[in-house]
Structures are given as structure tokens and as C-alpha cells.
Scaffold this motif. Structure first.
Motif, PDB file in Angstrom:
ATOM      1  N   UNK A  59     -20.218  -1.824-127.527  1.00  0.00           N
ATOM      2  CA  UNK A  59     -21.343  -1.376-128.328  1.00  0.00           C
ATOM      3  C   UNK A  59     -21.654  -2.487-129.318  1.00  0.00           C
ATOM      4  N   UNK A  60     -22.838  -2.414-129.925  1.00  0.00           N
ATOM      5  CA  UNK A  60     -23.374  -3.537-130.687  1.00  0.00           C
ATOM      6  C   UNK A  60     -22.445  -4.012-131.795  1.00  0.00           C
ATOM      7  N   UNK A 144     -19.598   1.704-135.850  1.00  0.00           N
ATOM      8  CA  UNK A 144     -20.418   2.781-135.318  1.00  0.00           C
ATOM      9  C   UNK A 144     -21.047   2.320-134.014  1.00  0.00           C
ATOM     10  N   UNK A 145     -21.320   3.269-133.111  1.00  0.00           N
ATOM     11  CA  UNK A 145     -21.920   2.906-131.832  1.00  0.00           C
ATOM     12  C   UNK A 145     -23.400   2.562-131.965  1.00  0.00           C
ATOM     13  N   UNK A 146     -24.095   3.199-132.903  1.00  0.00           N
ATOM     14  CA  UNK A 146     -25.540   3.017-133.045  1.00  0.00           C
ATOM     15  C   UNK A 146     -25.897   2.820-134.511  1.00  0.00           C
ATOM     16  N   UNK A 150     -24.251  -3.853-141.868  1.00  0.00           N
ATOM     17  CA  UNK A 150     -23.199  -4.720-142.378  1.00  0.00           C
ATOM     18  C   UNK A 150     -22.674  -4.190-143.710  1.00  0.00           C
ATOM     19  N   UNK A 151     -21.356  -4.165-143.834  1.00  0.00           N
ATOM     20  CA  UNK A 151     -20.704  -3.866-145.108  1.00  0.00           C
ATOM     21  C   UNK A 151     -20.362  -5.193-145.763  1.00  0.00           C
ATOM     22  N   UNK A 186     -24.000  10.474-129.723  1.00  0.00           N
ATOM     23  CA  UNK A 186     -23.183  11.664-129.462  1.00  0.00           C
ATOM     24  C   UNK A 186     -21.717  11.373-129.766  1.00  0.00           C
ATOM     25  N   UNK A 187     -21.260  10.196-129.403  1.00  0.00           N
ATOM     26  CA  UNK A 187     -19.866   9.829-129.674  1.00  0.00           C
ATOM     27  C   UNK A 187     -19.617   9.710-131.175  1.00  0.00           C
ATOM     28  N   UNK A 188     -20.564   9.130-131.896  1.00  0.00           N
ATOM     29  CA  UNK A 188     -20.419   9.018-133.351  1.00  0.00           C
ATOM     30  C   UNK A 188     -20.457  10.385-134.014  1.00  0.00           C
TER      31      UNK A 188
END
Length: 251
Positions: A59-60, A144-146, A150-151, A186-188
Motif C-alpha cells: 500500500x502507498x 494507513x492503507x489509504x 506525513x507525520x 475497509x482494512x483500516x
């Protein structure tokens, strides 16, 4: 002048790769992070970029967090393949790099979004901004997946000029992309959503459409705004359908 690495994540982006690399040619290093493209993106990037590395796409945020430490220079400009650095934005970035070390570790950059061949002025995309110019050792993407942002460990500034962004290829491909996003969301959401109810399947999708089309003035973008509003509601609905399937073990 402080040196700069431009990072470009790719995955079957043969239609974008030359133009996006051309837009970051002012960088001292161009690092392409390819997820095993099969359309010639990897081979073309080898002829244009400073360095090309490959990794299977999960994922990104995962892909970008893997790539960032591999940049040679501390300052990084991360540009997606469907984005372009405009001449005005380039000049602003170079001006920053010429100055004494700034007291910030990252910069927000606005985006000029285009969809279905039109500039989107409203529809919830008006104030779209992303952190894309940042110090390598002070920043990391949320896991996260989506829509991970940036932190940062330090102050964040904002640039005046914007990235050109055109995520649209064809309508069918855009819907495919939104369906992938719905699976990732959905996964998140599985970690933070309790029991699924009609509220998730009916109210939230309707609110997604209403917010983008009415509250955020999507109607002022004409057919494009109506389409964006509809897709936002659709993606929210599919997010919870896919979460329901995920919990049933039918993914």
C-alpha cells in the motif's frame, strides 16, 4: 544550495513516467520506486532517472516509507506519477533550497486537481494539500492503507504554488481505483468501527454525496462535480460492504 532528491513511486505508469520525471529534472537525484510494472515503466525509468529501485506494492504508505530512507539527500520532494511540478513551484522550491537552513522540516503543497478533462474548483477538492517537500530524517507516513499523511517531528510551512494533479485516465479505470481504495479503507476501518448498521450503509453514503455536492459546492463544477459527489457516496457505501465481507471471511 542544499541538494534535493525527488522520489516518484510508480506502478504501470508508462503514460505518465516521462512527463513526471521531466517536471522534477531540477532535482539533484531522481529516485523512481517501481512496483514491478509490466507496461514498460521500469525500462523507461532506467533511461531517465538517476536510480530505479523495485519492491512489491503493498500500500502507498508502506511503499513510500521504504523508499524515503534510500534517498541520498536529506531534503526530499515526493511526487506521484500523476502529478507535475509546475515551473512556478519549481522556482519556489529552488528559492527555499538556496536559503540558510529553514526552521521547518516539511512544507504543505496545494494541488490543482483535474478530473474528466476539467479543472475541479469545488467539490471538496478546492483546498486539497499534501506534505511533499520534507526532510528525510524528520518525517514518516502514517501506517494507513489509504490517505496516509506525513507525520513530522518539527515545524511545517506552506508553499504558495501548487502541484498539477490529474488522477483521471478513463472513467472505468478511476472506478477500479476507487474500488481498490474501498478495500484498503475497509482494512483500516476494521480497527475502529464496531457493529455495522444501516447508518453505515445508508446515512453515511448519502452524507458523503450531500457534503461534496451541496455543502462543498460541487454543483458549481457541473457534471464533473455531480460525478465526484456520486463517486464519494459510492466509495463510502462500498467501504462498508467490503468491511462486511471482510468480517465474514469472504474477501
Amino acid at each position: 544550495m542544499t541538494k534535493l532528491t525527488a522520489i516518484i513511486p510508480t506502478g504501470n505508469e508508462i503514460h505518465n513516467i516521462e512527463a513526471v520525471i521531466e517536471s522534477v529534472k531540477f532535482a539533484d537525484e531522481i529516485l523512481v520506486v517501481d512496483s514491478f510494472s509490466t507496461d514498460g515503466t521500469y525500462e523507461k525509468a532506467l533511461t531517465l532517472a538517476t536510480k530505479v529501485i523495485r519492491r512489491e506494492y503493498k500500500y502507498s504508505a508502506s511503499q513510500k516509507n521504504w523508499a524515503i530512507p534510500q534517498a541520498t539527500h536529506e531534503w526530499i520532494l515526493l511526487v506521484d506519477a500523476d502529478e507535475r511540478v509546475t515551473p512556478e513551484l519549481q522556482a519556489e522550491i529552488l528559492d527555499i533550497l538556496k536559503q540558510p537552513e529553514p526552521d521547518v522540516v516539511a512544507y504543505w503543497i496545494g494541488r490543482m486537481n483535474h478530473f474528466m478533462g476539467e479543472r475541479v474548483h469545488y467539490s471538496g477538492w478546492r483546498n486539497d494539500s499534501v506534505i511533499r517537500l520534507f526532510k528525510r530524517d524528520f518525517c514518516v507516513y502514517q501506517d494507513k492503507h489509504v490517505h496516509a499523511e506525513i507525520k513530522t517531528n518539527g515545524n511545517v510551512g506552506r508553499l504558495k504554488n501548487k502541484l498539477y494533479h490529474n488522477t483521471y485516465i478513463t472513467f472505468d479505470k478511476y472506478i477500479e481505483k476507487m474500488n481498490r481504495y474501498a478495500w484498503w479503507q475497509a482494512k483500516d476501518y476494521d480497527k475502529k468501527i464496531g457493529k455495522l448498521t444501516p447508518y453505515h450503509f445508508v446515512i453515511k453514503p448519502f452524507w458523503g454525496f450531500f457534503k461534496h455536492y451541496i455543502i462543498q459546492s460541487g454543483f458549481r463544477d457541473g457534471v464533473v462535480g455531480l460525478t465526484i459527489g456520486y463517486i464519494q457516496g459510492y466509495v463510502i457505501f462500498m467501504r462498508y460492504v467490503k468491511l462486511w465481507l471482510l468480517r465474514k471471511g469472504r474477501s
